[in-house]
Design a protein around this motif. Structure first.
Motif, short mmCIF file in Angstrom:
data_model
loop_
_atom_site.label_atom_id
_atom_site.label_comp_id
_atom_site.label_asym_id
_atom_site.label_seq_id
_atom_site.Cartn_x
_atom_site.Cartn_y
_atom_site.Cartn_z
N ASN A 154 35.54 34.42 44.24
CA ASN A 154 34.19 34.88 44.60
C ASN A 154 33.34 35.23 43.39
O ASN A 154 32.13 35.32 43.50
CB ASN A 154 34.27 36.11 45.51
CG ASN A 154 34.74 35.74 46.90
OD1 ASN A 154 34.83 34.57 47.24
ND2 ASN A 154 35.07 36.73 47.71
N TYR A 155 34.00 35.49 42.26
CA TYR A 155 33.24 35.89 41.07
C TYR A 155 33.59 34.99 39.90
O TYR A 155 34.73 34.48 39.81
CB TYR A 155 33.57 37.35 40.69
CG TYR A 155 33.33 38.33 41.81
CD1 TYR A 155 32.05 38.78 42.11
CD2 TYR A 155 34.38 38.79 42.59
CE1 TYR A 155 31.82 39.67 43.15
CE2 TYR A 155 34.17 39.68 43.63
CZ TYR A 155 32.89 40.12 43.90
OH TYR A 155 32.67 40.99 44.93
N ASP A 156 32.62 34.83 39.01
CA ASP A 156 32.88 34.09 37.78
C ASP A 156 33.46 35.11 36.79
O ASP A 156 32.70 35.86 36.17
CB ASP A 156 31.55 33.51 37.27
CG ASP A 156 31.75 32.73 36.00
OD1 ASP A 156 32.89 32.40 35.68
OD2 ASP A 156 30.74 32.49 35.30
N THR A 157 34.76 35.17 36.71
CA THR A 157 35.39 36.26 35.95
C THR A 157 36.52 35.76 35.07
O THR A 157 37.21 34.80 35.42
CB THR A 157 35.92 37.35 36.92
OG1 THR A 157 36.59 38.34 36.18
CG2 THR A 157 36.88 36.79 37.97
N SER A 158 36.70 36.45 33.96
CA SER A 158 37.84 36.11 33.08
C SER A 158 39.09 36.87 33.52
O SER A 158 40.18 36.61 33.04
CB SER A 158 37.50 36.47 31.63
OG SER A 158 37.21 37.86 31.56
N THR A 159 38.93 37.84 34.42
CA THR A 159 40.07 38.65 34.87
C THR A 159 40.91 37.86 35.87
O THR A 159 40.37 37.21 36.76
CB THR A 159 39.56 39.95 35.54
OG1 THR A 159 38.73 40.64 34.62
CG2 THR A 159 40.71 40.84 35.97
N LYS A 160 42.24 37.92 35.69
CA LYS A 160 43.14 37.31 36.69
C LYS A 160 43.51 38.38 37.71
O LYS A 160 43.81 39.52 37.33
CB LYS A 160 44.44 36.86 36.03
CG LYS A 160 44.39 35.50 35.39
CD LYS A 160 45.80 35.14 34.94
CE LYS A 160 45.82 33.89 34.11
NZ LYS A 160 47.16 33.60 33.58
N PHE A 161 43.50 37.99 38.99
CA PHE A 161 43.86 38.92 40.07
C PHE A 161 45.09 38.38 40.80
O PHE A 161 45.08 37.23 41.25
CB PHE A 161 42.70 39.06 41.06
CG PHE A 161 41.53 39.80 40.49
CD1 PHE A 161 41.52 41.18 40.45
CD2 PHE A 161 40.44 39.11 39.97
CE1 PHE A 161 40.45 41.87 39.91
CE2 PHE A 161 39.37 39.80 39.43
CZ PHE A 161 39.37 41.18 39.40
N VAL A 162 46.10 39.22 40.93
CA VAL A 162 47.35 38.79 41.55
C VAL A 162 47.86 39.86 42.51
O VAL A 162 47.74 41.05 42.22
CB VAL A 162 48.45 38.60 40.47
CG1 VAL A 162 49.71 38.03 41.07
CG2 VAL A 162 47.96 37.74 39.35
N CYS A 163 48.44 39.42 43.63
CA CYS A 163 49.11 40.36 44.53
C CYS A 163 50.61 40.11 44.47
O CYS A 163 51.04 38.95 44.39
CB CYS A 163 48.71 40.10 45.99
SG CYS A 163 47.18 40.84 46.41
N VAL A 164 51.37 41.17 44.53
CA VAL A 164 52.83 41.04 44.67
C VAL A 164 53.22 41.82 45.92
O VAL A 164 52.95 43.01 46.03
CB VAL A 164 53.58 41.59 43.44
CG1 VAL A 164 55.08 41.37 43.61
CG2 VAL A 164 53.10 40.91 42.16
N ARG A 165 53.83 41.08 46.87
CA ARG A 165 54.16 41.68 48.17
C ARG A 165 55.67 41.90 48.28
O ARG A 165 56.43 40.96 48.02
CB ARG A 165 53.71 40.69 49.26
CG ARG A 165 53.59 41.26 50.64
CD ARG A 165 53.34 40.12 51.63
NE ARG A 165 51.98 39.68 51.75
CZ ARG A 165 51.60 38.55 52.36
NH1 ARG A 165 52.51 37.74 52.88
NH2 ARG A 165 50.34 38.21 52.44
N GLY A 166 56.05 43.10 48.63
CA GLY A 166 57.48 43.38 48.78
C GLY A 166 57.75 44.19 50.03
O GLY A 166 56.83 44.75 50.64
N GLY A 167 59.01 44.27 50.41
CA GLY A 167 59.41 45.09 51.56
C GLY A 167 59.81 46.48 51.08
O GLY A 167 59.37 46.92 50.01
N ASN A 168 60.68 47.13 51.83
CA ASN A 168 61.06 48.51 51.49
C ASN A 168 61.86 48.56 50.21
O ASN A 168 62.73 47.73 49.99
CB ASN A 168 61.91 49.12 52.59
CG ASN A 168 61.14 49.23 53.86
OD1 ASN A 168 60.01 49.69 53.87
ND2 ASN A 168 61.72 48.78 54.96
#
Ligand SMILES: NC(=O)c1ccc[n+]([C@@H]2O[C@H](COP(=O)([O-])OP(=O)(O)OC[C@H]3O[C@@H](n4cnc5c(N)ncnc54)[C@H](OP(=O)(O)O)[C@@H]3O)[C@@H](O)[C@H]2O)c1
Length: 336
Positions: A158-172
């Motif tokens: 959505n943005y012109d950005t140099s920042t990398k965005f990442v999600c890490v999904r885990g359980g309990n």
């Protein structure tokens, strides 16, 4: 961790919610990386910060009182930061159910603030730690974490950005604040009984140390915009109870079944059916869900990985954590 991975986590690191369970282990492992020059822990409660500061006693750590809901203070803390680990959240399911709007403010508005401030401060990479409860969510905690995931991964496109965005999904993760395991231990030791919501319930389970290690691995290959999902094993709640009795109880220890709490699912899901068509297997330690847009950015993942053949990844169909493996992981936990 390999030298290649270490280079990506370097310089000044901001950990929102760094005084919590994941934060403790994350900071421990960050301090093992010599390229990390400073860790800034941002959270609200001064007492927890003072305790952690004394415990870690490191010149490379700095503690800042702040609230992710407050964009101005967040922006101040992001100045000159290379990597942000966003852990701050309200996460106790019953508490979140009773305080729905507070949960929205912290988990959604707070995450949006992290995204906007990171871009403004030209942070290199933001890692958002998410949960299986964000998948097909049944409670306000899961719904707000799902929104948080979307805010983070959508920001890449959505943005012109140099920042990398990442999600890490885990359980309990074993023994974290609110986990059932320390509660079981206490119930056995004080009452010689434990309360189980539903013996047939299954939960993903992993040690905190391993979970943080996986976050670092994911960061090392992220292009930006992906969701990395930990390949966790799962275990039935009844088997957790039995193993805890074997460790702490005796033949007189009783199990009392009290029924599921509002908002609790019988089985958790780490990858939903609708995410499967975009899910790649890249390593035997995690899956990568790539966004539906801008696929050219993910050419290295598409080339090296293979589309998963699973229908979904749930705690019901995940590989089972054996009693021996459970007890051995438990033995490595400081509280156990
Ligand atoms: N525990 C698990 O098994 C698990 C599994 C998957 C994902 N996760 C995710 O991992 C993250 C960390 O979980 P955890 O188990 O470490 O939680 P935790 O022990 O409850 O820690 C939460 C942290 O967030 C801080 N915090 C809360 N509200 C804040 C706000 N408005 N501004 C700044 N800081 C705030 C808390 O400190 P103060 O209260 O002092 O502000 C604390 O440092 C969460 O995002 C959670 O959703 C956890």
């Amino acid at each position: 961790m390999s030298d290649k991975n270490k280079g990506l986590i370097h310089g000044r690191i901001l950990v929102t919610g760094g005084t919590g369970s994941w934060g403790h282990e994350l900071c421990t492992q960050l301090l093992e990386i010599t390229e990390v020059t400073e860790i800034i822990v941002l959270s609200r409660n001064e007492h927890k910060q003072v305790e952690m500061e004394r415990e870690f006693n490191s010149k490379r750590m700095r503690f800042v009182i702040g609230d992710v809901r407050d964009k101005d203070s967040l922006l101040d803390s992001m100045s000159g930061i290379n990597v942000v680990f966003h852990l701050a959240a309200l996460k106790h399911v019953p508490v979140c159910e009773r305080n729905s709007w507070q949960t929205v403010e912290t988990n959604i508005i707070g995450t949006h603030n992290v995204v906007m401030c990171a871009m403004e401060a030209k942070v290199e990479i933001v890692v958002d730690v998410s949960t299986d409860k964000a998948v097909e969510p049944h409670n306000i905690y899961g719904i707000t974490k799902a929104c948080g995931e979307k805010l983070v991964t959508n920001a890449q496109h959505n943005y012109d950005t140099s920042t990398k965005f990442v999600c890490v999904r885990g359980g309990n993760v074993m023994g974290t604040n609110g986990s059932v395991l320390p509660l079981f231990k206490k119930q056995i030791q004080t009452l010689n009984r434990l309360t189980v919501t539903d013996p047939g319930m299954t939960r993903f389970l992993m040690s905190t140390r391993e979970a943080i290690h996986l976050i670092f691995e994911a960061v090392s290959i992220a292009q930006g915009g992906e969701t990395f999902v930990m390949r966790m094993q799962s275990i039935e709640v009844a088997r957790i109870a039995e193993a805890m009795i074997a460790k702490y109880g005796d033949e007189k220890t009783r199990i009392e079944v009290i029924g599921a709490r509002p908002g609790e699912k019988k089985h958790e899901v780490l990858i939903s059916r609708s995410e499967i068509p975009h899910t790649y297997e890249l390593s035997d330690r995690y899956f990568v869900i790539i966004p539906e847009i801008g696929r050219e950015r993910y050419a290295p993942i598409i080339k090296q990985g293979k589309l998963t053949e699973l229908q979904e990844f749930s705690s019901q169909n995940a590989p089972t954590l054996s009693n021996e493996a459970f007890l051995s992981q438990l033995g490595a936990e400081a509280w156990a």
